[in-house]
Write a protein that holds these residues in place. Sequence first.
Motif, PDB file in Angstrom:
ATOM      1  N   VAL A  31     125.185  30.022  86.272  1.00  0.00           N
ATOM      2  CA  VAL A  31     124.721  31.357  85.893  1.00  0.00           C
ATOM      3  C   VAL A  31     123.504  31.762  86.731  1.00  0.00           C
ATOM      4  CG1 VAL A  31     123.813  32.771  84.007  1.00  0.00           C
ATOM      5  CG2 VAL A  31     125.670  31.175  83.568  1.00  0.00           C
ATOM      6  N   LYS A  32     122.618  30.823  86.966  1.00  0.00           N
ATOM      7  CA  LYS A  32     121.442  31.106  87.797  1.00  0.00           C
ATOM      8  C   LYS A  32     121.853  31.565  89.191  1.00  0.00           C
ATOM      9  CE  LYS A  32     117.881  28.140  85.979  1.00  0.00           C
ATOM     10  NZ  LYS A  32     117.478  26.747  85.974  1.00  0.00           N
ATOM     11  N   GLU A  33     122.884  30.932  89.711  1.00  0.00           N
ATOM     12  CA  GLU A  33     123.381  31.274  91.043  1.00  0.00           C
ATOM     13  C   GLU A  33     123.856  32.734  91.062  1.00  0.00           C
ATOM     14  OE1 GLU A  33     123.401  30.445  94.713  1.00  0.00           O
ATOM     15  OE2 GLU A  33     122.626  28.960  93.261  1.00  0.00           O
ATOM     16  N   LYS A  34     124.537  33.136  89.990  1.00  0.00           N
ATOM     17  CA  LYS A  34     125.032  34.514  89.908  1.00  0.00           C
ATOM     18  C   LYS A  34     123.887  35.509  89.740  1.00  0.00           C
ATOM     19  CE  LYS A  34     129.376  33.163  87.813  1.00  0.00           C
ATOM     20  NZ  LYS A  34     130.110  32.957  89.057  1.00  0.00           N
ATOM     21  N   ALA A  35     122.849  35.062  89.047  1.00  0.00           N
ATOM     22  CA  ALA A  35     121.707  35.947  88.803  1.00  0.00           C
ATOM     23  C   ALA A  35     121.117  36.448  90.116  1.00  0.00           C
ATOM     24  CB  ALA A  35     120.647  35.213  87.994  1.00  0.00           C
ATOM     25  N   LYS A  36     121.240  35.620  91.169  1.00  0.00           N
ATOM     26  CA  LYS A  36     120.689  35.987  92.465  1.00  0.00           C
ATOM     27  C   LYS A  36     121.290  37.274  93.000  1.00  0.00           C
ATOM     28  CE  LYS A  36     119.972  31.500  94.618  1.00  0.00           C
ATOM     29  NZ  LYS A  36     120.517  30.730  95.748  1.00  0.00           N
ATOM     30  N   ARG A  37     122.586  37.459  92.756  1.00  0.00           N
ATOM     31  CA  ARG A  37     123.194  38.652  93.339  1.00  0.00           C
ATOM     32  C   ARG A  37     123.270  39.830  92.373  1.00  0.00           C
ATOM     33  NH1 ARG A  37     128.287  35.621  92.529  1.00  0.00           N
ATOM     34  NH2 ARG A  37     129.852  37.015  91.648  1.00  0.00           N
ATOM     35  N   CYS A  38     122.876  39.589  91.132  1.00  0.00           N
ATOM     36  CA  CYS A  38     122.834  40.698  90.169  1.00  0.00           C
ATOM     37  C   CYS A  38     121.843  41.738  90.675  1.00  0.00           C
ATOM     38  CB  CYS A  38     122.395  40.190  88.797  1.00  0.00           C
ATOM     39  SG  CYS A  38     122.170  41.501  87.580  1.00  0.00           S
ATOM     40  N   LEU A  39     122.234  43.012  90.563  1.00  0.00           N
ATOM     41  CA  LEU A  39     121.360  44.092  91.029  1.00  0.00           C
ATOM     42  C   LEU A  39     120.570  44.707  89.875  1.00  0.00           C
ATOM     43  CD1 LEU A  39     123.872  45.677  93.526  1.00  0.00           C
ATOM     44  CD2 LEU A  39     121.728  44.544  94.125  1.00  0.00           C
ATOM     45  N   TYR A  40     120.734  44.126  88.680  1.00  0.00           N
ATOM     46  CA  TYR A  40     119.991  44.604  87.517  1.00  0.00           C
ATOM     47  C   TYR A  40     120.154  46.114  87.361  1.00  0.00           C
ATOM     48  CZ  TYR A  40     118.606  39.886  87.627  1.00  0.00           C
ATOM     49  OH  TYR A  40     118.681  38.520  87.626  1.00  0.00           O
ATOM     50  N   CYS A  41     121.413  46.542  87.452  1.00  0.00           N
ATOM     51  CA  CYS A  41     121.687  47.985  87.433  1.00  0.00           C
ATOM     52  C   CYS A  41     121.822  48.510  86.019  1.00  0.00           C
ATOM     53  CB  CYS A  41     122.931  48.300  88.262  1.00  0.00           C
ATOM     54  SG  CYS A  41     124.494  47.973  87.435  1.00  0.00           S
ATOM     55  N   TYR A  42     121.888  47.654  85.033  1.00  0.00           N
ATOM     56  CA  TYR A  42     122.001  47.961  83.604  1.00  0.00           C
ATOM     57  C   TYR A  42     123.394  48.436  83.185  1.00  0.00           C
ATOM     58  CZ  TYR A  42     116.915  49.114  84.332  1.00  0.00           C
ATOM     59  OH  TYR A  42     115.602  49.162  84.711  1.00  0.00           O
ATOM     60  N   SER A  43     124.295  48.728  84.136  1.00  0.00           N
ATOM     61  CA  SER A  43     125.520  49.413  83.721  1.00  0.00           C
ATOM     62  C   SER A  43     126.377  48.539  82.803  1.00  0.00           C
ATOM     63  CB  SER A  43     126.322  49.911  84.923  1.00  0.00           C
ATOM     64  OG  SER A  43     126.836  48.832  85.658  1.00  0.00           O
ATOM     65  N   CYS A  44     126.373  47.221  83.028  1.00  0.00           N
ATOM     66  CA  CYS A  44     127.172  46.340  82.163  1.00  0.00           C
ATOM     67  C   CYS A  44     126.761  46.469  80.703  1.00  0.00           C
ATOM     68  CB  CYS A  44     127.068  44.875  82.616  1.00  0.00           C
ATOM     69  SG  CYS A  44     125.382  44.245  82.747  1.00  0.00           S
ATOM     70  N   THR A  45     125.453  46.591  80.485  1.00  0.00           N
ATOM     71  CA  THR A  45     124.969  46.649  79.110  1.00  0.00           C
ATOM     72  C   THR A  45     125.265  48.007  78.469  1.00  0.00           C
ATOM     73  OG1 THR A  45     122.782  47.270  79.909  1.00  0.00           O
ATOM     74  CG2 THR A  45     123.151  44.953  79.457  1.00  0.00           C
ATOM     75  N   PHE A  46     125.344  49.024  79.308  1.00  0.00           N
ATOM     76  CA  PHE A  46     125.615  50.367  78.767  1.00  0.00           C
ATOM     77  C   PHE A  46     127.081  50.554  78.399  1.00  0.00           C
ATOM     78  CE2 PHE A  46     122.069  53.485  79.025  1.00  0.00           C
ATOM     79  CZ  PHE A  46     121.072  52.561  79.218  1.00  0.00           C
ATOM     80  N   ILE A  47     127.966  49.966  79.186  1.00  0.00           N
ATOM     81  CA  ILE A  47     129.382  50.176  78.884  1.00  0.00           C
ATOM     82  C   ILE A  47     129.946  49.075  77.993  1.00  0.00           C
ATOM     83  CG2 ILE A  47     129.900  51.570  80.918  1.00  0.00           C
ATOM     84  CD1 ILE A  47     130.834  49.091  82.327  1.00  0.00           C
ATOM     85  N   CYS A  48     129.156  48.041  77.731  1.00  0.00           N
ATOM     86  CA  CYS A  48     129.609  46.929  76.895  1.00  0.00           C
ATOM     87  C   CYS A  48     129.830  47.405  75.452  1.00  0.00           C
ATOM     88  CB  CYS A  48     128.565  45.821  76.912  1.00  0.00           C
ATOM     89  SG  CYS A  48     128.962  44.457  75.803  1.00  0.00           S
ATOM     90  N   PRO A  49     130.956  47.040  74.841  1.00  0.00           N
ATOM     91  CA  PRO A  49     131.194  47.490  73.468  1.00  0.00           C
ATOM     92  C   PRO A  49     130.370  46.735  72.423  1.00  0.00           C
ATOM     93  CG  PRO A  49     132.995  46.087  74.192  1.00  0.00           C
ATOM     94  CD  PRO A  49     132.093  46.278  75.387  1.00  0.00           C
ATOM     95  N   THR A  50     129.731  45.622  72.821  1.00  0.00           N
ATOM     96  CA  THR A  50     128.969  44.862  71.824  1.00  0.00           C
ATOM     97  C   THR A  50     127.466  44.883  72.053  1.00  0.00           C
ATOM     98  OG1 THR A  50     128.996  42.727  72.954  1.00  0.00           O
ATOM     99  CG2 THR A  50     130.906  43.248  71.582  1.00  0.00           C
ATOM    100  N   CYS A  51     127.011  45.411  73.189  1.00  0.00           N
ATOM    101  CA  CYS A  51     125.564  45.493  73.416  1.00  0.00           C
ATOM    102  C   CYS A  51     124.977  46.513  72.449  1.00  0.00           C
ATOM    103  CB  CYS A  51     125.266  45.916  74.850  1.00  0.00           C
ATOM    104  SG  CYS A  51     125.157  44.543  75.994  1.00  0.00           S
ATOM    105  N   TYR A  52     124.004  46.100  71.664  1.00  0.00           N
ATOM    106  CA  TYR A  52     123.516  46.984  70.612  1.00  0.00           C
ATOM    107  C   TYR A  52     122.027  47.311  70.733  1.00  0.00           C
ATOM    108  CZ  TYR A  52     122.268  42.365  68.828  1.00  0.00           C
ATOM    109  OH  TYR A  52     121.777  41.097  68.699  1.00  0.00           O
ATOM    110  N   CYS A  53     121.366  46.789  71.764  1.00  0.00           N
ATOM    111  CA  CYS A  53     119.917  46.965  71.824  1.00  0.00           C
ATOM    112  C   CYS A  53     119.532  48.421  72.034  1.00  0.00           C
ATOM    113  CB  CYS A  53     119.331  46.103  72.940  1.00  0.00           C
ATOM    114  SG  CYS A  53     119.519  44.358  72.598  1.00  0.00           S
ATOM    115  N   PHE A  54     118.507  48.834  71.343  1.00  0.00           N
ATOM    116  CA  PHE A  54     118.048  50.208  71.523  1.00  0.00           C
ATOM    117  C   PHE A  54     116.533  50.288  71.580  1.00  0.00           C
ATOM    118  CE2 PHE A  54     118.660  49.673  66.894  1.00  0.00           C
ATOM    119  CZ  PHE A  54     117.410  50.036  66.404  1.00  0.00           C
ATOM    120  N   ASP A  55     116.080  51.384  72.138  1.00  0.00           N
ATOM    121  CA  ASP A  55     114.665  51.695  72.221  1.00  0.00           C
ATOM    122  C   ASP A  55     114.430  52.919  71.337  1.00  0.00           C
ATOM    123  OD1 ASP A  55     112.028  51.711  72.968  1.00  0.00           O
ATOM    124  OD2 ASP A  55     112.399  51.834  75.120  1.00  0.00           O
ATOM    125  N   VAL A  56     113.190  53.161  70.993  1.00  0.00           N
ATOM    126  CA  VAL A  56     112.867  54.296  70.123  1.00  0.00           C
ATOM    127  C   VAL A  56     111.685  55.055  70.710  1.00  0.00           C
ATOM    128  CG1 VAL A  56     112.144  54.963  67.790  1.00  0.00           C
ATOM    129  CG2 VAL A  56     113.608  52.964  68.093  1.00  0.00           C
TER     130      VAL A  56
END
Lengths: 283, 331, 268
Positions: B218-243
């Motif tokens: 997983v660490k190896e994959k983290a290197k190429r992640c662009l931290y674009c957030y899109s996975c978390t936005f389109i994920c049906p189970t991601c529930y985190c929110f800000d206020v």
Amino acid sequence: MGSDTENALKREARNLLKKGDVDLVLGYCMEGDNVIPCFISSPGEVDGLVWNNRCKNNLAVYLRELEGRVAVVAKGCDSRAIVELLKAKQVEREDLIILGVSCRGMVDKEGEEYGSCRVCLHRNPVVYDLFVGEKVSEREERDVDELESLSLRERLEFWSKQFRKCINCLACRNVCPMCFCEECVLEKKDPEWITRAGDASNLFLLHAIKATHMAGRCVECGECERACPVDIPLMHLYSRVCRDVEELFGVESGMNLEDKPPLAAFDLERDAMLEENEKNKRG
Amino acid sequence: MKKIREDDVIKLLNELRKKYEVIAPVKLDGRVYFKTLGEGDVLTLDYVNSVVSPKDFFLPQKERILEFSESGGEVTVEDELSSKKRVFFGIRPCDVNALLILDSVAREGFEDPYYLGRRDNTLLISLECVEPGDDCFCSVFNTGPSLDEGADLVFTDIGDFYLVKSLTDEGERLVSGSEFFRKATGGDEETAGKKRKECVKGMESLDLRNFSVDEEVVKEKAKRCLYCYSCTFICPTCYCFDVVDRMDLYSRNGERMRFWDSCMNPSFTEMAGNFNPRDGMVGRFMNRINHKLRYMRDRYGVYGCVGCGRCIRNCPAGISMLEILREGVRK
Amino acid sequence: MSNQYIPQTVEILGILEESRDVKTLRLDVRNLRHEPGQFMELSVFGYGEIPVSISSSPTLEDYIDLSVKNVGSVTSVVHEAEPGDTVGVRGPYGRGFPVREVGGRDLLFIGGGIGLAPLRSFIDYIRDERDGFGDVSILYGARTADDMVFRQEFDDWRSMFDLHLIADVESEGWYGRVGFVNELLADVSPDIKNTYAVVCGPSIMMKSVVKGLKDMQFPDEQIILSFERRMKCGIGKCGHCNIGDRYVCVDGPVFSYDKVRGYREIWG
């Protein structure tokens, strides 16, 4: 797109790593049947490098985070991004060895060419230390911009409809090799210019701000469009803004290290700047 | 068991629109989105899954959680809970299972009345999958392609008809109160069974009993992640929110909004005074993967991933959750 | 279904200046019956909401104290508030200190900076229920003497407990010790078997204190820590405050060290 180019790439990469000229080669590898960006640090791993028509990623986006001397595989758009990063002093030229390759357009899993590649005018790298493979011929002219023929109202309608799809994930900004501001106005909290809790007009503003910030910067790699989950044709907008900059200031982004970045150096006496940049182009 | 003719589905939904708000799949610029059906919207039944997950209709990208106003030094606070009756048609089994996961978050301890208000007032008509998409891996978690619980009705494509299975009383009432359903035959059920089997045959199977997150991989994959957030936005189970609070510029009134946040964002854990307990990209990436594949299981007893494949399809860096699962089992 | 997101509007009864950047809001909240170590979500309408430890003892029935350090956009507005103003509160939330479990035992409190706030709730509770607990030592450090909070209570504490103070750096008028709070551990010789250590402060301070306590052979179960994380909801929904599969807001903020030891990111 031949294995000749791929083999030559491997040869150069292996040499550079063996001689210790670089600490890392940034290129493409396979994972399953996917092509992915990869970071190769030993000659033994070089065999994993690939070069084919699925190498879509703009690798320049990783350069700012990497340490040491890096050899980076660069097609046209990667090289243009590198030029912009160098101009903005985001990377050091002496830390880079640019392995130039020419691109015939990248395709998705289904074999369909990406929109950004269909309109690309710079498939050959504009800057490189070593060139691998063969140059390809460039298209002479841009396609006619269909949106251009629409009325202002129709265009507004088009973009409003597009932005209504936006889910505010900011992937367009996060994947952009040109978005390197330490503090982004789109996420600034105090004062907060743009909120994620906003309405449609807020989304319009978000994209308008992003687009104006791309003026003179967009290298037309299309990463924004590919990352956008809801398929907003963002590059079209950014590259349109860049064409305006080109007309006004004589600068096409990512083409020439000597060009002054218009956002950083624009002059109310625009003609003076235009002249200077024209001179650079000739000289 | 009942069945409904494919052409009658739209008629059924139009009928339901008289009593309910109806959410259904429509095409927009060539891709499929769930949308509250309005005049002129064209239903599509030809899709693998929606671009944005159904969670948007239960935990919306942004919503007002309360309004406040001040007059004469008195502050009044009011909330706005949804009690609109809705029918959600066409939700895929993976996404139904995702809602069950969101339910466990919303119901644990203090209840989340905004989410649950929508959830409890929405009938789910799920459309089983008979042909998996390229990036689907629900078979790994047993969250599809067929569905035995979580929805009110389950439709299965058997050619000109959909076989209709009701899983709740409310689903049963809907079927018996409508003229569009007719009796299914044993042959229909057999066809559906065959299609389900056929579908799952082409899909990934992994024995998760041997699974653990391989942190090195997983660490190896983290290197190429662009931290674009899109996975978390389109994920049906991601529930985190800000206020955040927003003030009306012309009065002493304001609103408190909540909206999706992404754990890929460095400021997600950042506290005032610049202390960030989760510093660095690798830490963020690792948390997302561990959250889905370890923490959720430990806390709620279910994996936080349902194998819908949206993150794989959209990842600009070609990071695959399925690959992470395979590598975690292989070892 | 009750809506936990709706704050109750309350009046600020008084404001106490604790240090140059910490103020205590005394709020008109009666009979809250919280556990020491729990927190409230404090709303300043139009600016936002922040989690704040309750710094007053549950034995006080007429009000609660929330002590706020001026560090961000919401807290700076809190610092401009005046008695008579209205704020919103909801709570109490989270798990507080294991008051019953440690009853009869000796307690060693170790606080850093504003981290004394939740400890003060517990310390004052012990003051009011003195017979229920054994010997109490309080080790407290802050950046400078002027940054020490609840100074008005120190005399009172000294009369009943063993109080040791330390400042990170020297300042005019400070004749006490200079150094970090973990250095004060050398000043006490607790009966380890019978003592619980209760720690709250900046992450780096807690880390070094825990190391000191481990060197003194404190068992993990007897090291009680109160954590701070970014939180938005306070009720286990927003996902911001996780340490592994635990949420600091509902499973904490108080954890014994054995419960969190194995997780990455506990100190950051």
